[in-house]
Scaffold this active site. Sequence first.
Site, PDB file in Angstrom:
ATOM      1  N   ASP B 102       0.845  -1.185   0.000  1.00 57.93           N
ATOM      2  CA  ASP B 102       0.000   0.000   0.000  1.00 57.93           C
ATOM      3  C   ASP B 102       0.881   1.237   0.000  1.00 57.93           C
ATOM      4  O   ASP B 102       1.138   1.839   1.038  1.00 57.93           O
ATOM      5  CB  ASP B 102      -0.936  -0.023   1.209  1.00 57.93           C
ATOM      6  N   HIS B 410       4.141   5.083  13.604  1.00 57.94           N
ATOM      7  CA  HIS B 410       2.990   5.354  12.722  1.00 57.94           C
ATOM      8  C   HIS B 410       1.657   4.914  13.286  1.00 57.94           C
ATOM      9  O   HIS B 410       0.623   5.172  12.695  1.00 57.94           O
ATOM     10  CB  HIS B 410       3.199   4.721  11.349  1.00 57.94           C
TER      11      HIS B 410
END
Lengths: 153, 487
Positions: B102, B410
């Site tokens: 992704d 993240h």
Amino acid sequence: MRHAPKLPPAGRTITRDVYETFEHTADLGLRAVAADLDSLFAEAARGLFSIIVENLDQVEPQCNVSFNIEGSDPAYLLFDWLNELLITFDTRHLLFAEFDVHVTDQGVQATASGEQLDTNRHHLDHEIKAITYHGLSVVRIDNGWQAEVIVDI
Amino acid sequence: MPGTKFQGKLEQIDACCWRIPRDYKPGMRVDGLIYADERLIDHIKADQAPEQVANVAFLPGIQGASLAMPDIHWGYGFCIGGVCATDPDEGGVISPGGVGYDINCGVRLMRTNLSEEEVRPRLKALVDQLYRDIPTGVGRSGKYHFSTDQLRELLRDGVGYLRSRNLATDDDLECTESNGCIEDAQPGYVSDRALQRGTSQCGTVGAGNHFLEVQVVDRVVDPAKAEVMGLQAGGVCVLIHSGSRGLGYQVCDDALRMLRDAPAEYGIDLPDRQLVCAPINSPQGQRYLGAMRAAANYAFCNRQLLMWQTREVFERIFARPWREMQMQLVYDIAHNIAKFEEHQVGEQRKIVCVHRKGATRAFPPGSADIPARYREIGQPVIIPGDMGRASWILAGAPGSMAKTFGTTCHGAGRAMSRTASIKEARGRRIDQELAAKGIIVRGRSWKGLAEEQPKAYKDVDIVVDVVHNAGLSTKVARLRPMGVIKG
């Protein structure tokens, strides 16, 4: 998983072709066992669609799509085969449940049977982003073959 | 946790950092460094993620160390939460596995001037409308369709293309990493198949861990920085997590196929097939970089269109223009990407290729590459947690440049595998449990929610403590969820 009969323990004779999913932290592993490569590839394909749709038994064989994949390394062939199926689902929204596969030294010739996705009847489960090369294997086991692949969720 | 426990060498350096020494495995070119504290390290050792940190240290041209953030977990090839900088002038490689399928998966936060009290009475209507209007899940197409020529423009120009179509404002561009356009994108390197997958998926959330959340600022930790970002306690925000959809997955897949034989061609010895790579200065390396940048631009556009649709839904539910509700983008940031940046390596300033796979850029105050409005406070960093507890807004801090090539964590990182999470949730109704906490969640299936339930993730507060204490980024505000839509 619902569609996952127990695999035979190592060293036992394979009496039927099976697939199951196994754990991988953020993703999912898919394992198939079969007596020969043709059945192994068909079983892995069923396993793939069992991850995408909850009720695979509701997918009717209304249309056929042919696949022709060139190559000789069984692991890469399996990867390419599953990948073609995944892309066909993503671009044409076709779900497949039955597979007629022939694996030869030159590649894979296969026909997949299924139908157009209908969200009223088909309960979608996971979005598979991709087939990965991580832990990808196609190996001989007693009386047959075993395939393992991790899919990115 | 699945997989076998990591039993290799792991030495504690300080309260926030652990080292896998270079002599752990022959072939490692640098040490591995994992940012974690006592509360997280046992969990990290529970599977093979540290082994993957060691494997990345094999990559030619790697600089400093193979790094991992505290939300590290087992991935394929690279661990999730991994950072690797390579020097093109030292034979440094680019590896699609160091970016992920992704490409430019990332997050964006939009603020509003609405308070929790104003939104709460309309929350159910709002979440239902978001769920109806914004495509989520497998096999859903968006309302935006692009011809192949339009798509190529979008891939080249990023959010600038959407501005020309009146689907983005100047402010939206300025508050997106790289102004919503990675330069030198090469749409010509994106395959027809990838383009085909991208035609109708721009502006769709997708599935897995992607989501769109209505959140409220729970607590402000740094009022001065929060004010610059337009955040105040009790204020309602929207957090969007998605990436480049099928187009990006296909670009990665095409690259891995193209690179199958590259390690042999360039004499690169790799411990894992998923780490395939090519020198940055090679035809294959340049080809991947051009396509990857194009996919990254698609992802910026995807999140922009998701935000645009969110503004339209708010306009409908609250019956006034979005500008009146001051629905401004705070920031949009990638956490799966490779970028060329200037960093200090030893005694030298160098341009290196920073792979961030499940890791976020966190540039400190004064950086030229962040919007002028944030230059005094540092780049906003958005850390999504889980749908039951919290998410965090941080600001980049100087420690990130000194230690981690300008990078921080993240997210919370998974604590349980998907399979284990479903098992754990058996007999429970996750949606009702969340509703009891005042969080409205809409998703396609019980199983989807079970896999993404709060317990499946580490406690984001602990992960954020580590990056704060390590000086990689500092806490600005904690957000908690009010409404969630998922695939």
